[in-house]
Design a protein around this motif. Structure first.
Motif, short mmCIF file in Angstrom:
data_model
loop_
_atom_site.label_atom_id
_atom_site.label_comp_id
_atom_site.label_asym_id
_atom_site.label_seq_id
_atom_site.Cartn_x
_atom_site.Cartn_y
_atom_site.Cartn_z
N GLY A 1 2.08 6.91 -6.78
CA GLY A 1 0.87 7.55 -7.28
C GLY A 1 -0.20 6.56 -7.74
O GLY A 1 -1.08 6.91 -8.51
N CYS B 1 2.64 1.63 -3.37
CA CYS B 1 1.69 2.09 -4.39
C CYS B 1 1.45 3.59 -4.25
O CYS B 1 1.50 4.33 -5.24
CB CYS B 1 0.36 1.33 -4.28
SG CYS B 1 0.39 -0.33 -4.97
N LYS B 2 1.21 4.04 -3.02
CA LYS B 2 0.94 5.46 -2.79
C LYS B 2 2.13 6.31 -3.19
O LYS B 2 1.96 7.38 -3.78
CB LYS B 2 0.57 5.69 -1.33
CG LYS B 2 -0.82 5.18 -0.99
CD LYS B 2 -1.17 5.42 0.47
CE LYS B 2 -2.58 4.94 0.77
NZ LYS B 2 -2.93 5.12 2.20
N THR B 3 3.34 5.83 -2.90
CA THR B 3 4.54 6.56 -3.28
C THR B 3 4.63 6.73 -4.80
O THR B 3 5.10 7.76 -5.29
CB THR B 3 5.80 5.82 -2.76
OG1 THR B 3 5.74 5.77 -1.33
CG2 THR B 3 7.08 6.51 -3.19
N ASN C 1 -3.35 4.20 -6.68
CA ASN C 1 -4.33 3.97 -5.62
C ASN C 1 -4.41 2.46 -5.39
O ASN C 1 -4.89 1.74 -6.25
CB ASN C 1 -5.70 4.52 -6.00
CG ASN C 1 -6.72 4.36 -4.89
OD1 ASN C 1 -6.53 3.62 -3.93
ND2 ASN C 1 -7.82 5.07 -5.02
N PRO C 2 -3.94 1.98 -4.24
CA PRO C 2 -3.91 0.53 -4.00
C PRO C 2 -5.30 -0.09 -4.01
O PRO C 2 -5.46 -1.26 -4.28
CB PRO C 2 -3.24 0.38 -2.64
CG PRO C 2 -3.36 1.71 -1.99
CD PRO C 2 -3.43 2.74 -3.09
N HIS C 3 -6.32 0.71 -3.73
CA HIS C 3 -7.68 0.18 -3.70
C HIS C 3 -8.25 0.04 -5.10
O HIS C 3 -9.29 -0.60 -5.27
CB HIS C 3 -8.56 1.04 -2.80
CG HIS C 3 -8.04 1.07 -1.39
ND1 HIS C 3 -8.11 -0.01 -0.53
CD2 HIS C 3 -7.36 2.04 -0.70
CE1 HIS C 3 -7.53 0.28 0.62
NE2 HIS C 3 -7.07 1.52 0.55
N ILE D 1 0.85 -1.20 0.00
CA ILE D 1 0.00 0.00 0.00
C ILE D 1 0.88 1.25 0.00
O ILE D 1 0.68 2.17 -0.79
CB ILE D 1 -0.97 0.00 1.20
CG1 ILE D 1 -2.04 -1.07 1.02
CG2 ILE D 1 -1.59 1.38 1.40
CD1 ILE D 1 -2.86 -1.36 2.28
N GLY D 2 1.88 1.25 0.87
CA GLY D 2 2.80 2.39 0.94
C GLY D 2 3.56 2.60 -0.35
O GLY D 2 3.71 3.73 -0.83
#
Length: 132
Positions: free
Chosen positions: A122, A118-120, A124-126, A115-116
Motif C-alpha cells: 500500500g 511497495c504496491k503490495t 505509492n513507490p512514486h 515497485i511491486g
C-alpha cells in the motif's frame, strides 16, 4: 604492523593494494590470517546514538544517481535495513555494494521488484523521495 608490511601482505595474498578492494570473503580470510598471526580485534561497544536513515550517500557524479536514490528511498519506505540492499545486490547481481551497481538492466530489475513490493504494502513507490 607498518603500512608497507600490511600492503605487501594484501598484494601477496590477494593481488590487491588495499583492504577496501577485498571482497567480503577475502576480507574475512584476511582477518583470520591476521588473528592467526597474533592480531587481536576488540569491539569498543560503542554504537551510533541513532541509526542513520540515509545509509547511502549517492553523490551527484555517481552513475545512475537519481535512479539509485529512488531505489534506496523505496527500500527505506518498505522499512527494510539499508544493509540488506548490499546483501541483495551481492546475491542477485554479484556486486558487493549497491552503490557499485552500474548495470542499467540490473537497476531496472531491482526497481521493478521494489515497485511491486511497495504496491503490495500500500505504498505509492512514486511518493518515495530520495533524501540526497
Amino acid at each position: 604492523m607498518d603500512d608497507e608490511t600490511y600492503r605487501a601482505i594484501l598484494q601477496k595474498r590477494y593481488g590487491k593494494p588495499s583492504a577496501g578492494k577485498l571482497t567480503q570473503r577475502e576480507l574475512a580470510d584476511f582477518v583470520n590470517y591476521l588473528e592467526d598471526k597474533g592480531a587481536e580485534f576488540t569491539n569498543s561497544g560503542k554504537r551510533a546514538k541513532t541509526p542513520r536513515k540515509d545509509f547511502y550517500e549517492i553523490p551527484d557524479g555517481t552513475a545512475h544517481a537519481k535512479q539509485k536514490r529512488w531505489i534506496a528511498a523505496m527500500w527505506n519506505a518498505l522499512d527494510w535495513k539499508m544493509s540488506g540492499l548490499d546483501t541483495r545486490c551481492a546475491s542477485q547481481f554479484g556486486v558487493d555494494k549497491f552503490v557499485w551497481l552500474n548495470d542499467q538492466g540490473a537497476l531496472q530489475t531491482l526497481a521493478k521488484d521494489l515497485i511491486g513490493r511497495c504496491k503490495t504494502k500500500g505504498i505509492n513507490p512514486h511518493d518515495a523521495q530520495p533524501e540526497n
